[in-house]
Design a protein around this motif. Structure first.
Motif, PDB file in Angstrom:
ATOM      1  N   GLN A  45       0.826  -1.207   0.000  1.00  0.00           N
ATOM      2  CA  GLN A  45       0.000   0.000   0.000  1.00  0.00           C
ATOM      3  C   GLN A  45       0.860   1.257   0.000  1.00  0.00           C
ATOM      4  OE1 GLN A  45      -0.611  -2.546   2.056  1.00  0.00           O
ATOM      5  NE2 GLN A  45      -2.651  -3.235   1.562  1.00  0.00           N
ATOM      6  N   VAL A  46       1.965   1.233   0.752  1.00  0.00           N
ATOM      7  CA  VAL A  46       2.850   2.406   0.786  1.00  0.00           C
ATOM      8  C   VAL A  46       3.483   2.608  -0.581  1.00  0.00           C
ATOM      9  CG1 VAL A  46       4.921   3.394   1.822  1.00  0.00           C
ATOM     10  CG2 VAL A  46       3.289   2.181   3.256  1.00  0.00           C
ATOM     11  N   LEU A  52       4.413   3.289  -7.109  1.00  0.00           N
ATOM     12  CA  LEU A  52       5.405   2.256  -7.395  1.00  0.00           C
ATOM     13  C   LEU A  52       4.852   0.872  -7.097  1.00  0.00           C
ATOM     14  CD1 LEU A  52       8.495   3.909  -5.679  1.00  0.00           C
ATOM     15  CD2 LEU A  52       8.066   3.775  -8.121  1.00  0.00           C
ATOM     16  N   THR A  53       5.467  -0.120  -7.702  1.00  0.00           N
ATOM     17  CA  THR A  53       5.179  -1.513  -7.382  1.00  0.00           C
ATOM     18  C   THR A  53       6.504  -2.211  -7.107  1.00  0.00           C
ATOM     19  OG1 THR A  53       5.367  -2.263  -9.675  1.00  0.00           O
ATOM     20  CG2 THR A  53       3.176  -1.544  -8.946  1.00  0.00           C
ATOM     21  N   ASP A  58      12.556  -3.602  -9.061  1.00  0.00           N
ATOM     22  CA  ASP A  58      13.482  -4.502  -9.738  1.00  0.00           C
ATOM     23  C   ASP A  58      14.332  -3.779 -10.776  1.00  0.00           C
ATOM     24  OD1 ASP A  58      12.495  -6.578  -8.227  1.00  0.00           O
ATOM     25  OD2 ASP A  58      11.149  -7.307  -9.795  1.00  0.00           O
ATOM     26  N   PHE A  59      13.826  -2.687 -11.307  1.00  0.00           N
ATOM     27  CA  PHE A  59      14.533  -1.949 -12.342  1.00  0.00           C
ATOM     28  C   PHE A  59      15.352  -0.780 -11.790  1.00  0.00           C
ATOM     29  CE2 PHE A  59      11.036  -4.034 -14.537  1.00  0.00           C
ATOM     30  CZ  PHE A  59      11.719  -4.644 -15.567  1.00  0.00           C
ATOM     31  N   MET A  60      15.345  -0.599 -10.496  1.00  0.00           N
ATOM     32  CA  MET A  60      16.105   0.480  -9.875  1.00  0.00           C
ATOM     33  C   MET A  60      17.513   0.012  -9.535  1.00  0.00           C
ATOM     34  SD  MET A  60      13.454   2.164  -7.212  1.00  0.00           S
ATOM     35  CE  MET A  60      11.945   2.905  -7.744  1.00  0.00           C
ATOM     36  N   GLY A  61      18.401   0.981  -9.452  1.00  0.00           N
ATOM     37  CA  GLY A  61      19.739   0.679  -8.985  1.00  0.00           C
ATOM     38  C   GLY A  61      19.723   0.430  -7.486  1.00  0.00           C
ATOM     39  N   GLU A  62      20.829  -0.079  -6.974  1.00  0.00           N
ATOM     40  CA  GLU A  62      20.893  -0.413  -5.548  1.00  0.00           C
ATOM     41  C   GLU A  62      20.678   0.809  -4.663  1.00  0.00           C
ATOM     42  OE1 GLU A  62      24.039  -2.843  -4.025  1.00  0.00           O
ATOM     43  OE2 GLU A  62      24.248  -3.861  -5.952  1.00  0.00           O
ATOM     44  N   ARG A  63      21.299   1.924  -5.021  1.00  0.00           N
ATOM     45  CA  ARG A  63      21.192   3.134  -4.201  1.00  0.00           C
ATOM     46  C   ARG A  63      19.751   3.649  -4.173  1.00  0.00           C
ATOM     47  NH1 ARG A  63      21.817   8.771  -5.033  1.00  0.00           N
ATOM     48  NH2 ARG A  63      22.546   9.792  -3.138  1.00  0.00           N
ATOM     49  N   GLN A  64      19.124   3.717  -5.338  1.00  0.00           N
ATOM     50  CA  GLN A  64      17.745   4.203  -5.415  1.00  0.00           C
ATOM     51  C   GLN A  64      16.794   3.266  -4.665  1.00  0.00           C
ATOM     52  OE1 GLN A  64      16.312   4.662  -9.416  1.00  0.00           O
ATOM     53  NE2 GLN A  64      14.808   6.204  -8.808  1.00  0.00           N
ATOM     54  N   ARG A  65      17.008   1.979  -4.824  1.00  0.00           N
ATOM     55  CA  ARG A  65      16.155   1.011  -4.132  1.00  0.00           C
ATOM     56  C   ARG A  65      16.323   1.129  -2.615  1.00  0.00           C
ATOM     57  NH1 ARG A  65      14.186  -4.613  -5.828  1.00  0.00           N
ATOM     58  NH2 ARG A  65      13.272  -5.325  -3.885  1.00  0.00           N
ATOM     59  N   ARG A  66      17.541   1.337  -2.168  1.00  0.00           N
ATOM     60  CA  ARG A  66      17.799   1.506  -0.738  1.00  0.00           C
ATOM     61  C   ARG A  66      17.067   2.733  -0.199  1.00  0.00           C
ATOM     62  NH1 ARG A  66      23.033   0.490  -1.232  1.00  0.00           N
ATOM     63  NH2 ARG A  66      23.578   2.685  -1.362  1.00  0.00           N
ATOM     64  N   LEU A  67      17.054   3.822  -0.982  1.00  0.00           N
ATOM     65  CA  LEU A  67      16.337   5.030  -0.560  1.00  0.00           C
ATOM     66  C   LEU A  67      14.830   4.787  -0.478  1.00  0.00           C
ATOM     67  CD1 LEU A  67      18.247   7.743  -2.619  1.00  0.00           C
ATOM     68  CD2 LEU A  67      18.307   7.411  -0.146  1.00  0.00           C
ATOM     69  N   ASP A  69      13.356   1.882   0.023  1.00  0.00           N
ATOM     70  CA  ASP A  69      13.136   1.007   1.178  1.00  0.00           C
ATOM     71  C   ASP A  69      13.191   1.786   2.481  1.00  0.00           C
ATOM     72  OD1 ASP A  69      12.750  -1.287  -0.320  1.00  0.00           O
ATOM     73  OD2 ASP A  69      14.863  -1.892  -0.220  1.00  0.00           O
ATOM     74  N   GLU A  70      14.102   2.757   2.555  1.00  0.00           N
ATOM     75  CA  GLU A  70      14.212   3.576   3.762  1.00  0.00           C
ATOM     76  C   GLU A  70      12.951   4.412   3.979  1.00  0.00           C
ATOM     77  OE1 GLU A  70      16.865   7.321   5.360  1.00  0.00           O
ATOM     78  OE2 GLU A  70      17.796   5.901   3.985  1.00  0.00           O
ATOM     79  N   VAL A  71      12.437   4.999   2.911  1.00  0.00           N
ATOM     80  CA  VAL A  71      11.217   5.812   3.020  1.00  0.00           C
ATOM     81  C   VAL A  71      10.032   4.939   3.422  1.00  0.00           C
ATOM     82  CG1 VAL A  71       9.551   7.182   1.709  1.00  0.00           C
ATOM     83  CG2 VAL A  71      11.992   7.600   1.436  1.00  0.00           C
ATOM     84  N   VAL A  72       9.912   3.772   2.801  1.00  0.00           N
ATOM     85  CA  VAL A  72       8.806   2.865   3.131  1.00  0.00           C
ATOM     86  C   VAL A  72       8.898   2.443   4.593  1.00  0.00           C
ATOM     87  CG1 VAL A  72       7.844   0.575   2.684  1.00  0.00           C
ATOM     88  CG2 VAL A  72       8.464   2.053   0.775  1.00  0.00           C
ATOM     89  N   ASP A  73      10.102   2.112   5.050  1.00  0.00           N
ATOM     90  CA  ASP A  73      10.280   1.727   6.454  1.00  0.00           C
ATOM     91  C   ASP A  73       9.901   2.857   7.400  1.00  0.00           C
ATOM     92  OD1 ASP A  73      11.115  -0.767   5.678  1.00  0.00           O
ATOM     93  OD2 ASP A  73      13.266  -0.315   5.880  1.00  0.00           O
TER      94      ASP A  73
END
Length: 82
Positions: A45-46, A52-53, A58-67, A69-73
């Motif tokens: 839901q977040v 986003l889904t 899956d198509f993001m780089g590691e740094r962008q994905r980490r950011l 994930d941090e926002v979702v957390d």
């Protein structure tokens, strides 16, 4: 918002005629919101609230994905503390 049956009813009343009303007749209504026991948000839901889904991640780089994930957390943490 678009999945809410009241949205369809409002569209039927203001935009359509009898055809739209007939198409939405018998749709189940959502239970009333209970502010004392809000439905907890999940990760999906977040992500959807940001447009986003999981597949997008899956198509993001590691740094962008980490950011992301941090926002979702953070959102989930703030919601759990509220």
């Amino acid at each position: 918002m678009l999945l809410d049956p009241t949205t369809f009813k409002a569209l039927a009343e203001h935009l359509g005629g009898d055809t739209v009303r007939a198409a939405t007749k018998g749709m189940p209504s959502l239970p009333a919101d209970d502010l004392r026991n809000p439905v907890p948000l999940g990760r999906t839901q977040v992500l959807l609230s940001f447009g986003l889904t999981e597949r997008d991640l899956d198509f993001m780089g590691e740094r962008q994905r980490r950011l992301v994930d941090e926002v979702v957390d953070r959102v989930l943490t703030v919601q759990s503390l509220a």
